[in-house]
Enzyme design. Structure first.
Site, PDB file in Angstrom:
ATOM      1  N   HIS A  68       0.828  -1.309   0.082  1.00 21.60           N
ATOM      2  CA  HIS A  68      -0.050   0.041   0.014  1.00 21.60           C
ATOM      3  C   HIS A  68       0.991   1.094  -0.063  1.00 21.60           C
ATOM      4  O   HIS A  68       0.477   2.012   0.546  1.00 21.60           O
ATOM      5  CB  HIS A  68      -1.151   0.023   0.976  1.00 21.60           C
ATOM      6  CG  HIS A  68      -1.885  -1.085   1.140  1.00 21.60           C
ATOM      7  ND1 HIS A  68      -3.430  -1.249   0.622  1.00 21.60           N
ATOM      8  CD2 HIS A  68      -2.009  -2.353   1.690  1.00 21.60           C
ATOM      9  CE1 HIS A  68      -3.885  -2.233   0.756  1.00 21.60           C
ATOM     10  NE2 HIS A  68      -3.239  -2.995   1.317  1.00 21.60           N
TER      11      HIS A  68
ATOM     12  N   ASN B 234     -10.144  -2.677   2.953  1.00 18.98           N
ATOM     13  CA  ASN B 234     -10.001  -2.776   1.575  1.00 18.98           C
ATOM     14  C   ASN B 234     -11.258  -2.464   0.626  1.00 18.98           C
ATOM     15  O   ASN B 234     -12.229  -2.735   1.268  1.00 18.98           O
ATOM     16  CB  ASN B 234      -9.357  -4.257   0.984  1.00 18.98           C
ATOM     17  CG  ASN B 234      -7.982  -4.347   1.173  1.00 18.98           C
ATOM     18  OD1 ASN B 234      -7.254  -3.261   1.213  1.00 18.98           O
ATOM     19  ND2 ASN B 234      -7.455  -5.317   1.421  1.00 18.98           N
TER      20      ASN B 234
HETATM   21 FE1  HDD Z   1      -2.383  -4.877   5.438  1.00 20.57          FE
HETATM   22  C1  HDD Z   1      -0.852  -1.725   5.141  1.00 20.57           C
HETATM   23  C2  HDD Z   1      -5.432  -3.573   4.416  1.00 20.57           C
HETATM   24  C3  HDD Z   1      -3.833  -7.968   5.567  1.00 20.57           C
HETATM   25  C4  HDD Z   1       0.496  -5.985   6.920  1.00 20.57           C
HETATM   26  N1  HDD Z   1      -2.843  -2.881   4.888  1.00 20.57           N
HETATM   27  C5  HDD Z   1      -2.293  -1.703   4.887  1.00 20.57           C
HETATM   28  C6  HDD Z   1      -3.181  -0.644   4.366  1.00 20.57           C
HETATM   29  C7  HDD Z   1      -4.559  -1.257   4.136  1.00 20.57           C
HETATM   30  C8  HDD Z   1      -4.146  -2.740   4.432  1.00 20.57           C
HETATM   31  C9  HDD Z   1      -5.332  -0.562   3.537  1.00 20.57           C
HETATM   32  C10 HDD Z   1      -2.504   0.547   4.042  1.00 20.57           C
HETATM   33  C11 HDD Z   1      -2.689   1.391   5.346  1.00 20.57           C
HETATM   34  C12 HDD Z   1      -2.276   2.805   4.972  1.00 20.57           C
HETATM   35  O1  HDD Z   1      -3.062   3.643   4.224  1.00 20.57           O
HETATM   36  O2  HDD Z   1      -1.474   3.317   5.777  1.00 20.57           O
HETATM   37  N2  HDD Z   1      -4.245  -5.544   4.799  1.00 20.57           N
HETATM   38  C13 HDD Z   1      -5.228  -4.906   4.634  1.00 20.57           C
HETATM   39  C14 HDD Z   1      -6.582  -5.690   4.573  1.00 20.57           C
HETATM   40  C15 HDD Z   1      -6.109  -7.009   4.803  1.00 20.57           C
HETATM   41  C16 HDD Z   1      -4.379  -6.958   5.208  1.00 20.57           C
HETATM   42  C17 HDD Z   1      -7.945  -5.232   4.369  1.00 20.57           C
HETATM   43  C18 HDD Z   1      -6.671  -8.309   5.074  1.00 20.57           C
HETATM   44  C19 HDD Z   1      -7.924  -8.518   5.725  1.00 20.57           C
HETATM   45  N3  HDD Z   1      -1.878  -6.744   6.105  1.00 20.57           N
HETATM   46  C20 HDD Z   1      -2.389  -7.835   6.128  1.00 20.57           C
HETATM   47  C21 HDD Z   1      -1.691  -8.868   6.602  1.00 20.57           C
HETATM   48  C22 HDD Z   1      -0.586  -8.163   7.083  1.00 20.57           C
HETATM   49  C23 HDD Z   1      -0.730  -6.924   7.008  1.00 20.57           C
HETATM   50  C24 HDD Z   1      -2.355 -10.260   7.053  1.00 20.57           C
HETATM   51  C25 HDD Z   1       0.642  -8.961   8.250  1.00 20.57           C
HETATM   52  C26 HDD Z   1       0.610 -10.005   8.435  1.00 20.57           C
HETATM   53  N4  HDD Z   1      -0.552  -3.947   5.809  1.00 20.57           N
HETATM   54  C27 HDD Z   1       0.491  -4.649   6.510  1.00 20.57           C
HETATM   55  C28 HDD Z   1       1.659  -4.093   6.896  1.00 20.57           C
HETATM   56  C29 HDD Z   1       1.282  -2.548   6.417  1.00 20.57           C
HETATM   57  C30 HDD Z   1      -0.256  -2.905   5.784  1.00 20.57           C
HETATM   58  C31 HDD Z   1       2.825  -4.417   6.531  1.00 20.57           C
HETATM   59  C32 HDD Z   1       2.215  -1.796   5.349  1.00 20.57           C
HETATM   60  C33 HDD Z   1       1.925  -0.301   5.794  1.00 20.57           C
HETATM   61  C34 HDD Z   1       1.375  -0.499   7.160  1.00 20.57           C
HETATM   62  O3  HDD Z   1       0.843  -1.656   7.478  1.00 20.57           O
HETATM   63  O4  HDD Z   1       1.325   0.570   7.901  1.00 20.57           O
HETATM   64  O5  HDD Z   1       1.872  -3.822   8.085  1.00 20.57           O
END
Ligand code: HDD
Length: 716
Positions: free
Chosen positions: A93, A166
């Protein structure tokens, strides 16, 4: 294009924007400096006014430039600050844009939760919402085929609640431990860092086959949902199962949903592909300009609630994030509205530094044992450390609007100064004690847990194809055609036969005819049998055609009006006024951007029209619709202009509403005269496939066609 729209914003809209000063916006104002402040002078970061920021201090004579001096603190500070401007982009993202807004309730959910944000109908909760693509890096294009992030920070009176969702209600995997694998497989391949922001490659599809649990989600990813027309026209889903706890201490399971007031709309794939090159910031600009022009995007907010006693009543596990809760089984209860009404003041400090954590919940809301959510609760908190550092929650955009007090201390870049003699609890002064429940303290739900420690998932987590079929069955015929074409495109970009052959066979578990059509296009054996008996069921709410707005509207739709010298001023002014009155955004596209003269207009006394753009500067893809007013000389010029013909032809190919009057009618008919295409010519108005032409201006018919723009697209 943004600048053109901005210059036409009405003063009323500007003052409406200025009045949106939520608690959060006021809090941020105290931290905000204005570079346009006339009294402002350049200083060093330590406050000394500088007289020269262009020349490094050096030893020089009149005719010789000597060496630069290391002692120059101004030059060193400037370069040093620049060298360190970048922080790591989000690991997923990375590309996003955001806006401020407010959340209000029209119905209290106090029967199921005690959360103030979901029960107090007199509140306006400030929000910051960041939209994003998933796979691309910060500089990638907006309109690629990808899931879109929909992350909302609610600055509630009881602390920040982050709903990190999402625009698709399900996910690729069930267990968070698989997240690095699914993202590695989707991101550019490790040996050559190709492709950027694309799922159309071997590794992505290899992963999908290897993980049958991803099947439902990849069907959504191949639908029109992943090529949205606008962030303003997408749904948002919390995806994971959370819990709600009411005043009586009763717990229910919940999913959160946002549905846009403007309906759910998408590009056709060819448009999305072209815009990715023609205007990589298309979605970013669209959101920005809509808000600047006072057309505030709105979403209805809904909850799907399952009481704890019914947890096991479904043939899927309600904690499995690869499943939807079909609305026939669990209706959506719409209780609130989210509105975006203010653009950020600075991208980096707000949109880039905002940090969301699924673990941030407020009293009345809890987690569930959804294994994806449980892992997310660790990951988000963790990732902010490498992105922003330990004191990231003190950054202005992340700070709650309610008081914060605790005994956490220190760490790099600590800002808060906490006065007092103790930094632990309990202490002899009883300083900063924990809150009592009646003071609003968070109460953990006393859930009963029993089980065996093991790396397993429950039995119901093992079925993966039923809902993939449910989704496909629920699509309209054009949506199915788009999915077939999308799979055809994606697998065509996989050059390892084992990858596309396996996906063909997986598709045969969902729907044999789909599998056969795709295999025909992409190669490999054509599947001959349905590999799993079909259930043939459908569910409501899955097809995006169900989300047409209750009141069809053309508000914020962008219409290109094409003119050359000698255009018909009455038709031009008529359609422009009618569109503006209906809230649409008309743009004049001329053969040049210098003045264009109307038929009969005297260049000495007339005003002429300065077009917003010329035909080569823009493309039809960037507009929702094209209109060609008459005027014999104008049409004669346009008929000899290949680009003008292409504009109309391409808009027609993308199933957009096209309008024309007078001599423009023949021009449009000739440009659209594709094989097999026929126009009904009865009466004055010709209306077929969204094309409206008339001898005189017929703004009403044209507006109707424009409202039906999505309907016209359904003819594909
Ligand atoms: Fe995630 C970012 C949505 C599963 C780990 N995720 C991130 C963002 C969104 C989502 C919208 C951007 C947030 C922003 O604008 O700063 N992610 C989802 C959804 C998931 C999902 C809807 C399933 C239901 N994500 C998911 C899993 C993991 C992560 C299973 C790790 C185990 N996601 C992350 C992250 C991020 C992220 C790596 C990258 C930047 C942040 O978190 O702040 O930790």
């Amino acid at each position: 294009m943004a600048s053109t729209i901005l210059s036409s914003i009405s003063d009323t809209a500007k003052s409406a924007m200025g009045s949106e000063r939520s608690k959060k916006v006021q809090q941020l104002a105290a931290e905000t400096k204005d570079v346009h402040d006339k009294s402002a002078r350049i200083t060093t970061d330590y406050g000394v006014k500088q007289t020269n920021t262009d020349d490094w201090l050096r030893v020089a004579t009149e005719d010789k430039t000597g060496p630069s001096l290391l002692e120059d603190p101004f030059a060193r500070e400037k370069i040093h600050r620049f060298d360190h401007e970048r922080i790591p982009e989000r690991v997923v993202h990375a590309r996003g844009s955001a806006a401020f807004g407010k959340f209000t309730l029209f119905e209290s959910a106090s029967d199921v939760t005690s959360a103030g944000v979901l029960t107090d109908t007199s509140r306006e909760t400030p929000v910051f919402l960041r939209f994003s693509t998933v796979l691309g890096s910060r500089g990638s294009a907006d309109t690629v085929r990808d899931v879109r992030g929909f992350a909302v920070k609610f600055y509630t009176d009881e602390g920040n609640w982050d709903l990190v969702g999402n625009n698709i209600p399900v996910f690729f995997i069930q267990d968070a431990m698989k997240f690095p694998d699914v993202i590695h497989a989707g991101k550019p391949e490790p040996h050559n860092e190709i492709p950027q922001a694309q799922s159309a490659h071997n590794n992505f599809w290899d992963f999908q086959y290897m993980h049958p649990e991803a099947t439902h989600m990849f069907m959504w990813a191949m639908s029109d949902r992943t090529i949205p027309r606008s962030y303003r026209m997408m749904q948002g889903f919390g995806v994971n199962t959370f819990t709600l706890i009411n005043d009586k201490g009763e717990r229910s399971f919940v999913k959160f949903i946002f549905t846009p007031e403007l309906g759910v709309h998408s590009f056709v794939w060819d448009e999305a592909l072209k815009i990715a090159g023609q205007d990589p910031d298309f979605h970013r600009k669209d959101l920005w300009t809509a808000i600047e022009s006072g057309a505030f995007p709105k979403w209805k907010f809904g909850i799907q609630v399952i009481p704890e006693s019914k947890e096991n009543d479904f043939d899927f596990d309600i904690l499995d994030a690869t499943k939807v809760w079909p609305e026939e089984l669990v209706p959506i209860r719409y209780i609130g509205q989210l509105e975006l009404n203010r653009n950020p003041d600075e991208f980096f400090t707000q949109t880039e530094q905002v940090a969301f954590c699924t673990s941030h919940i407020v009293p009345g809301i809890g987690f569930s044992d959804d294994p994806l959510l449980q892992g997310r609760n660790f990951s988000y908190f963790d990732t902010q450390l490498s992105r922003l550092g330990i004191n990231w929650q003190e950054l202005p955009i992340n700070r709650p609007v309610c008081p914060v007090m605790n005994h956490n201390r220190d760490g790099a870049m600590r800002h808060t100064i906490t006065k007092g003699k103790v930094n632990y609890w309990p202490n002899r002064f009883e300083a900063a004690p924990p809150a009592k429940p009646e003071e609003g303290g968070y109460l953990d739900y006393p859930a009963k847990i029993a089980g065996i420690k093991a790396r397993t998932r429950s039995k119901k987590f093992q079925e993966h194809i039923n809902q993939a079929e449910l989704f496909y069955n629920s699509m309209s015929p054009p949506e199915k055609a788009h999915m077939t074409a999308a799979l055809g495109f994606e697998l065509d970009h996989c050059d390892d036969p084992v990858v596309y052959e396996r996906i063909n066979s997986r598709l045969a578990e969902i729907d044999l005819s789909l599998a056969q059509s795709v295999a025909e296009m992409v190669g490999g054996d054509i599947p001959q049998e349905q590999k799993r008996p079909k259930h043939n069921q459908t569910a409501k709410g899955l097809s995006q055609t169900e989300y047409a707005p209750a009141e069809p509207t053309i508000a914020t739709r962008m219409v290109a009006i094409i003119i050359a010298d000698g255009y018909d001023a009455i038709a031009y002014n008529g359609i422009k006024a009618a569109l503006t009155a209906a809230g649409a955004l008309p743009f004049t596209i001329g053969v040049r951007r210098n003045k264009i003269w109307a038929a009969g207009e005297d260049k000495n006394t007339g005003k002429g029209v300065v077009p917003d753009h010329h035909l080569e500067g823009m493309r039809s893809t960037m507009f929702d619709s094209v209109f060609v007013p008459g005027g014999a000389k104008s049409i004669e010029t346009l008929s000899k202009n290949g680009r003008a013909i292409h504009w109309v032809r391409e808009a027609f190919g993308h199933l957009k509403a096209i309008g024309a009057t007078g001599e423009g009618v023949k021009f449009v008919r000739d440009a659209c005269d594709l094989p097999g295409m026929s126009f009904s010519t009865s009466g004055d108005v010709v209306d077929s496939y969204g094309v409206v032409t008339a001898a005189k201006v017929q703004p009403e018919s044209f507006k109707e066609a424009l409202k039906m723009a999505k309907g016209a697209k359904d003819f594909v």
